[in-house]
Design a protein around this motif. Structure first.
Motif, short mmCIF file in Angstrom:
data_model
loop_
_atom_site.label_atom_id
_atom_site.label_comp_id
_atom_site.label_asym_id
_atom_site.label_seq_id
_atom_site.Cartn_x
_atom_site.Cartn_y
_atom_site.Cartn_z
N LYS A 13 0.81 -1.21 0.00
CA LYS A 13 0.00 0.00 0.00
C LYS A 13 0.85 1.27 0.00
CE LYS A 13 -3.71 -2.48 0.22
NZ LYS A 13 -4.58 -2.64 -0.96
N ARG A 14 2.12 1.16 0.40
CA ARG A 14 2.97 2.35 0.49
C ARG A 14 4.01 2.41 -0.63
NH1 ARG A 14 2.91 4.67 5.64
NH2 ARG A 14 0.82 4.41 6.51
N PHE A 15 3.84 1.61 -1.65
CA PHE A 15 4.84 1.51 -2.71
C PHE A 15 5.10 2.85 -3.40
CE2 PHE A 15 5.90 0.33 -7.22
CZ PHE A 15 7.17 -0.14 -6.96
N PHE A 16 4.06 3.66 -3.54
CA PHE A 16 4.20 4.93 -4.26
C PHE A 16 4.33 6.14 -3.33
CE2 PHE A 16 1.82 2.19 -7.26
CZ PHE A 16 2.74 2.19 -8.30
N ASP A 17 4.43 5.89 -2.04
CA ASP A 17 4.56 6.99 -1.09
C ASP A 17 6.03 7.40 -0.94
OD1 ASP A 17 1.86 6.87 -0.76
OD2 ASP A 17 1.92 5.80 1.14
N ILE A 18 6.54 8.04 -1.96
CA ILE A 18 7.95 8.43 -1.94
C ILE A 18 8.13 9.94 -2.12
CG2 ILE A 18 8.71 6.20 -2.84
CD1 ILE A 18 9.00 7.56 -5.58
N TRP A 19 7.00 10.67 -2.22
CA TRP A 19 7.08 12.10 -2.52
C TRP A 19 6.67 12.93 -1.33
CZ3 TRP A 19 9.45 13.33 -6.86
CH2 TRP A 19 9.44 12.41 -7.92
N LYS A 20 7.32 14.06 -1.17
CA LYS A 20 6.93 15.04 -0.19
C LYS A 20 5.91 15.97 -0.82
CE LYS A 20 8.77 18.63 2.87
NZ LYS A 20 9.98 19.38 3.29
N GLY A 21 4.85 16.26 -0.12
CA GLY A 21 3.82 17.11 -0.68
C GLY A 21 2.66 16.31 -1.23
N LYS A 22 1.65 17.01 -1.67
CA LYS A 22 0.42 16.39 -2.15
C LYS A 22 0.53 15.96 -3.61
CE LYS A 22 -4.58 17.21 -2.38
NZ LYS A 22 -5.66 18.21 -2.17
N LYS A 23 0.01 14.78 -3.90
CA LYS A 23 -0.02 14.30 -5.28
C LYS A 23 -1.14 14.98 -6.05
CE LYS A 23 1.58 9.60 -4.18
NZ LYS A 23 1.25 8.16 -4.26
N SER A 24 -0.99 15.01 -7.36
CA SER A 24 -2.05 15.54 -8.21
C SER A 24 -3.25 14.61 -8.18
CB SER A 24 -1.55 15.69 -9.65
OG SER A 24 -0.47 16.60 -9.72
N SER A 25 -4.40 15.16 -8.42
CA SER A 25 -5.61 14.33 -8.47
C SER A 25 -5.52 13.37 -9.65
CB SER A 25 -6.84 15.22 -8.60
OG SER A 25 -6.83 15.91 -9.84
N VAL A 26 -6.38 12.37 -9.62
CA VAL A 26 -6.40 11.39 -10.72
C VAL A 26 -6.71 12.07 -12.04
CG1 VAL A 26 -7.54 9.33 -11.63
CG2 VAL A 26 -7.05 9.50 -9.18
N LEU A 27 -7.68 12.98 -12.03
CA LEU A 27 -8.06 13.68 -13.27
C LEU A 27 -6.90 14.51 -13.81
CD1 LEU A 27 -10.15 14.48 -15.37
CD2 LEU A 27 -10.95 16.29 -13.80
N LEU A 28 -6.25 15.27 -12.92
CA LEU A 28 -5.12 16.10 -13.36
C LEU A 28 -3.95 15.24 -13.83
CD1 LEU A 28 -4.13 18.97 -13.66
CD2 LEU A 28 -3.25 18.87 -11.32
N SER A 29 -3.74 14.10 -13.17
CA SER A 29 -2.67 13.19 -13.59
C SER A 29 -2.93 12.64 -14.99
CB SER A 29 -2.55 12.02 -12.59
OG SER A 29 -2.21 12.48 -11.31
N ILE A 30 -4.20 12.36 -15.29
CA ILE A 30 -4.58 11.86 -16.61
C ILE A 30 -4.38 12.95 -17.67
CG2 ILE A 30 -6.50 11.05 -18.03
CD1 ILE A 30 -7.58 9.63 -15.54
N VAL A 31 -4.80 14.17 -17.33
CA VAL A 31 -4.63 15.29 -18.25
C VAL A 31 -3.15 15.51 -18.56
CG1 VAL A 31 -4.88 17.78 -18.53
CG2 VAL A 31 -6.77 16.45 -17.56
N TRP A 32 -2.31 15.47 -17.52
CA TRP A 32 -0.87 15.63 -17.72
C TRP A 32 -0.30 14.45 -18.51
CZ3 TRP A 32 2.80 19.03 -17.86
CH2 TRP A 32 2.64 20.25 -17.22
N GLY A 33 -0.94 13.29 -18.41
CA GLY A 33 -0.49 12.15 -19.20
C GLY A 33 -0.62 12.40 -20.68
N PHE A 34 -1.75 12.97 -21.09
CA PHE A 34 -1.95 13.28 -22.51
C PHE A 34 -1.10 14.47 -22.96
CE2 PHE A 34 -5.93 10.96 -21.57
CZ PHE A 34 -5.84 9.98 -22.55
N LEU A 35 -0.93 15.45 -22.05
CA LEU A 35 -0.02 16.54 -22.37
C LEU A 35 1.41 16.03 -22.48
CD1 LEU A 35 -1.35 19.38 -20.01
CD2 LEU A 35 -1.63 19.20 -22.49
N GLY A 36 1.73 15.07 -21.63
CA GLY A 36 3.06 14.46 -21.69
C GLY A 36 3.30 13.74 -23.00
#
Length: 272
Positions: A102-125
Motif C-alpha cells: 500500500k505504500r509503494f508509491f509513497d515516496i514524494w513530499k507534498g500532495k499528489k495531483s488528483s487522478v483527473l489532473l494526472s490523466i490530463v498531464w499524461g496526454f499533455l506528456g
C-alpha cells in the motif's frame, strides 16, 4: 541471554506481514520508503521477463518451422509469442506485488495531483514526448549524421505484423513495466537519496541503454527525461504510464499503416 540483547534480536528479525511499512519523514528531505522489498521484486521480475525468452527460443522456433513457416516468418512468430507470454506474466506478477504494498508509491513530499489532473498531464506528456523526440531526431540527423528510423522500432513492427497479440505487450505491458521499473524503482529511489537532476539523468540513460538501439541513444534518453519530469510533476505514476502508452500506441499505429499513409499522400499529390 540478557533481556536487552534478546529484545534487539527479536525486533530485528520480526517480519509481521500485517505491519505497515514505515515512512521516515524529515522536514528537509523527501519521504524515505522503508516498506517491503517490492522495488527489488519489481526489478527482478522485469529482468526475468527480458531474459527468460532466451530459454524458449529454440523449441518455439522449431515448432513454428515445423508448421511450415519459413525461417523469417518462424523467427517473427517466435519473437511475437515469447514477448506476449513473458511480458504478460511479468505484468501480472508485478501488479500483484505492487497492489499488495500500500505504500509503494509513497515516496514524494507534498500532495499528489488528483487522478483527473494526472490523466490530463499524461496526454499533455504524450505531446511533450512527440516534440522532444522530434527535436532529438533532428539533432541526430543534422548534427550527428544519423539516419532517421529505429531498428528497434522496425523489429517490433515486423513482430507485431506477424503476431498481432504482441501489440498488447508493446502498447500496454511494456510501458507499464518500464514505468514501474525506470520511473518508480530507479528514478524514485535515486530521487530520495540524491537529487532530481542526477536521478533523472541516470534513469533516462539506463532507460535508453536497455533498448539496445545505440544509434538513437539521444532519442530514448530524451524520452526518459520527459517521463521522469512527468512523474515528478504530478507525483503520480499514472501520468508517465499514460504518456508512454500513448507514444507506443501512436508509433505502432503509424508504422503498421505506413503503406496506407503513403498511398493517401500519393493520392493527395495527384489531386493537387
Amino acid at each position: 541471554m540478557p533481556t536487552k540483547r534478546k529484545k534487539f534480536i527479536d525486533t530485528f528479525f520480526e517480519k509481521d506481514a500485517t505491519t505497515k511499512p514505515k515512512i521516515q519523514k524529515s522536514s528537509n528531505k523527501r519521504p524515505m520508503y522503508k516498506g517491503k522489498k517490492t522495488p527489488l521484486y519489481v526489478l527482478l521480475i522485469f529482468i526475468a521477463a527480458q531474459l527468460s525468452p532466451i530459454l524458449f527460443i529454440a523449441p518455439t522456433f522449431n515448432y513454428f518451422e515445423g508448421q511450415g513457416l519459413g525461417r523469417e516468418a518462424a523467427s517473427a512468430a517466435t519473437s511475437g509469442w515469447l514477448i506476449f507470454l513473458t511480458m504478460g506474466i511479468g505484468f501480472i506478477l508485478t501488479l500483484i506485488f505492487v497492489f499488495r504494498d500500500k505504500r509503494f508509491f509513497d515516496i514524494w513530499k507534498g500532495k499528489k495531483s488528483s487522478v483527473l489532473l494526472s490523466i490530463v498531464w499524461g496526454f499533455l506528456g504524450f505531446l511533450l514526448l512527440l516534440i522532444g523526440q522530434s527535436v532529438a531526431a533532428l539533432i541526430e540527423m543534422e548534427l550527428l549524421g544519423i539516419d532517421p528510423g529505429s531498428e528497434n522500432t522496425a523489429s517490433l513492427v515486423n513482430i507485431a505484423d506477424a503476431v498481432p497479440l504482441a501489440i498488447v505487450s508493446i502498447v500496454l505491458f511494456g510501458p507499464v513495466l518500464e514505468e514501474l521499473v525506470f520511473r518508480r524503482v530507479l528514478f524514485g529511489s535515486l530521487n530520495q537519496t540524491t537529487n532530481f537532476f542526477f536521478a533523472t539523468a541516470v534513469s533516462a540513460l539506463v532507460f535508453a541503454l536497455i533498448h539496445f538501439d545505440f544509434s538513437h541513444l539521444l532519442l530514448y534518453f530524451t524520452t526518459g527525461l520527459i517521463l521522469a519530469f512527468l512523474y515528478q510533476k504530478t507525483k503520480s505514476i499514472i501520468t508517465p504510464i499514460i504518456a508512454h502508452i500513448c507514444l507506443n500506441g501512436y508509433v505502432m499505429l503509424i508504422q503498421l499503416n505506413m503503406d496506407k499513409i503513403l498511398e493517401f499522400q500519393k493520392q493527395m499529390e495527384n489531386l493537387q
